[in-house]
Write a protein that holds these residues in place. Structure first.
Motif, PDB file in Angstrom:
ATOM      1  N   ASN A 175       0.830  -1.216   0.000  1.00 37.25           N
ATOM      2  CA  ASN A 175       0.000   0.000   0.000  1.00 37.25           C
ATOM      3  C   ASN A 175       0.863   1.263   0.000  1.00 37.25           C
ATOM      4  OD1 ASN A 175      -2.443  -1.314  -0.100  1.00 37.25           O
ATOM      5  ND2 ASN A 175      -2.882  -1.145   2.081  1.00 37.25           N
ATOM      6  N   THR A 199      -1.644   4.133   3.542  1.00 39.90           N
ATOM      7  CA  THR A 199      -2.502   3.768   4.668  1.00 39.90           C
ATOM      8  C   THR A 199      -1.738   3.944   5.972  1.00 39.90           C
ATOM      9  OG1 THR A 199      -1.844   1.446   4.345  1.00 39.90           O
ATOM     10  CG2 THR A 199      -3.932   2.148   3.369  1.00 39.90           C
ATOM     11  N   LYS A 200      -2.476   4.020   7.063  1.00 41.86           N
ATOM     12  CA  LYS A 200      -1.855   4.254   8.369  1.00 41.86           C
ATOM     13  C   LYS A 200      -1.186   3.004   8.926  1.00 41.86           C
ATOM     14  CE  LYS A 200      -4.996   8.002   9.657  1.00 41.86           C
ATOM     15  NZ  LYS A 200      -6.021   8.476  10.614  1.00 41.86           N
ATOM     16  N   ASN A 246      -9.498  -3.026   3.123  1.00 42.84           N
ATOM     17  CA  ASN A 246     -10.113  -2.477   4.325  1.00 42.84           C
ATOM     18  C   ASN A 246     -10.247  -0.961   4.283  1.00 42.84           C
ATOM     19  OD1 ASN A 246     -10.251  -5.035   5.582  1.00 42.84           O
ATOM     20  ND2 ASN A 246      -8.119  -4.859   6.237  1.00 42.84           N
ATOM     21  N   ASP A 247      -9.536  -0.309   3.347  1.00 39.69           N
ATOM     22  CA  ASP A 247      -9.449   1.151   3.377  1.00 39.69           C
ATOM     23  C   ASP A 247     -10.443   1.839   2.445  1.00 39.69           C
ATOM     24  OD1 ASP A 247      -6.951   1.588   5.156  1.00 39.69           O
ATOM     25  OD2 ASP A 247      -6.372   0.015   3.750  1.00 39.69           O
ATOM     26  N   ASN A 248     -10.540   1.380   1.193  1.00 34.43           N
ATOM     27  CA  ASN A 248     -11.498   1.936   0.244  1.00 34.43           C
ATOM     28  C   ASN A 248     -11.424   3.460   0.203  1.00 34.43           C
ATOM     29  OD1 ASN A 248     -12.716  -0.603  -0.590  1.00 34.43           O
ATOM     30  ND2 ASN A 248     -13.563  -0.680   1.476  1.00 34.43           N
ATOM     31  N   GLN A 249     -10.342   3.957  -0.387  1.00 32.78           N
ATOM     32  CA  GLN A 249     -10.121   5.398  -0.376  1.00 32.78           C
ATOM     33  C   GLN A 249      -9.267   5.843  -1.556  1.00 32.78           C
ATOM     34  OE1 GLN A 249      -8.134   5.837   3.397  1.00 32.78           O
ATOM     35  NE2 GLN A 249      -6.134   5.280   2.577  1.00 32.78           N
ATOM     36  N   SER A 283      -6.693  11.770   2.433  1.00 29.45           N
ATOM     37  CA  SER A 283      -7.285  10.454   2.146  1.00 29.45           C
ATOM     38  C   SER A 283      -8.783  10.628   2.255  1.00 29.45           C
ATOM     39  CB  SER A 283      -6.802   9.403   3.147  1.00 29.45           C
ATOM     40  OG  SER A 283      -5.407   9.215   3.051  1.00 29.45           O
ATOM     41  N   SER A 305     -12.741   8.724   1.600  1.00 24.20           N
ATOM     42  CA  SER A 305     -13.447   7.448   1.412  1.00 24.20           C
ATOM     43  C   SER A 305     -14.177   7.397   0.080  1.00 24.20           C
ATOM     44  CB  SER A 305     -14.443   7.232   2.554  1.00 24.20           C
ATOM     45  OG  SER A 305     -13.772   7.118   3.787  1.00 24.20           O
TER      46      SER A 305
END
Length: 372
Positions: free
Chosen positions: A242, A263-264, A291-294, A311, A313
């Motif tokens: 990612n 992602t974080k 899991n992020d969808n962004q 970021s 959504s």
């Protein structure tokens, strides 16, 4: 009276010009579940932000990636399938006067699950990358759009550190360099970006014995690539970690300048997907599924000082997306939400904001946009 007539004529021309410029038309690649589905042709109005479905070219299976020639008279799509001789690449002719498509022919790609396709500069060849096949095939195509059997296939060898995803080569993207006679190929399975020279006048398009392969950090999984207009920068999504990577490109060599996390939470089984560059080349955009969808917005600065600034959504599983002609909107294809949604884009800051639900179109598993 003469002056008034001239002014009215000029005003009418300006109105027509503005009206035309507001409409963006795109081919949308999809995954299919029945014969009524296929390549979708959509219109996007830049002023109203409304997306409308114009046509579906059906009876084609999983046309996930689709392109056209420069004249927009020939459409070529991969059929992301598998068989003993691979998936398929299929061509259509397009008549703009009647807005009709006619299938020309198909060829097997000699590798399973083709997922990237490109015309050569002179449009005499179509290049197809096969994800599961781990190879790259070249198909001569004539002026009418008829594809011949592949006359060249490059099969890669190797694997990398992620045993589940990198057990063998997985070709995922082909892009042409903007000025040099070279292509760049992202291989998710080998953690490699291959630069391959070509000769459009030679019997075999790709010069296989002059491939320069650059290894990226183990377990990264390079997925999609884009060059800047000068060709001295290459941007890549690293699917498995990612990340977005920024490379310097000079003297036929790629040098990794910087990676940025999308992602974080660090991961080794990520789902980063598409990468796009704004016309002014000040901002980079990337999509992340899972899991992020962004969508993630990156301010590039000089490359080495690039930073994530937003970021936002999306729907479920944002695969591909595209920036509108006026650079004021981004359309996103959400595969598992079966939707295309729109974000407003600030050209100065690069930042995105959601539009209303009216700027949404339902399409079965959309995964790719191509200007039409």
């Amino acid at each position: 009276m003469k002056i008034t007539s001239k002014l009215l004529l000029l005003f009418s021309i300006l109105l027509m010009s503005c009206s035309t410029s507001k409409n963006n038309t795109y081919l949308v690649g999809t995954y299919t579940e029945n014969k009524s589905q296929g390549i979708n042709i959509i219109d996007f109005n830049e002023a109203s932000k409304v997306i409308s479905l114009q046509k579906v070219v059906n009876e084609i299976e999983n046309p996930s990636f689709v392109i056209t020639n420069k004249a927009k008279t020939i459409v070529v799509a991969v059929e992301e399938t598998a068989s003993t001789i691979g998936g398929k690449v299929t061509s259509f002719s397009y008549d703009s006067k009647s807005s009709t498509f006619k299938k020309i022919n198909s060829q097997f790609t000699l590798g399973d699950h083709p997922c990237t396709v490109a015309f050569s500069s002179n449009e005499k060849f179509v290049l197809v990358g096969n994800y599961s096949g781990g190879n790259l095939s070249v198909f001569p195509i004539d002026a009418t759009g008829k594809l011949s059997e592949a006359n060249q296939t490059i099969t890669f060898q190797g694997k990398s550190s992620n045993a589940q995803r990198q057990e063998k080569p997985h070709v995922h993207c082909i892009v042409f360099h903007p000025t040099d006679n070279k292509i760049a190929v992202a291989d998710l399975g080998r953690d490699a970006i291959d630069v391959i020279p070509f000769d459009e006048k030679a019997p075999l398009f790709l010069i296989e014995n002059k491939i320069i392969s650059t290894k990226v950090p183990a377990g990264s999984g390079p997925r999609h690539l884009i060059f800047n207009s000068k060709g001295n920068r290459l941007y890549a999504t690293f699917e498995l970690t990612n990340e977005v990577a920024i490379f310097d490109y000079s003297d036929d060599k790629l040098q990794l300048l910087k990676t940025l996390s999308l992602t974080k939470i660090p991961t080794q089984n990520g789902s980063a997907a598409e990468v796009r560059l704004s016309d002014d080349e000040q901002f980079l955009y990337a999509s992340v599924r899972g899991n992020d969808n962004q969508l993630v917005v990156i301010q590039l600065n000089d490359g080495k000082n690039a930073k994530v600034i937003q970021s936002i959504s999306t729907g479920t599983s944002p695969r591909n997306f595209i920036i509108s002609n006026n650079q004021k909107s981004i359309l996103v294809a959400n595969q598992f939400s079966n939707s295309i949604i729109v974000f407003d884009r600030n050209k100065k800051t690069g930042l995105l904001t959601p539009t209303s639900s009216e700027s949404e179109l339902t399409i079965n598993q959309p995964v790719y946009f191509y200007p039409f």
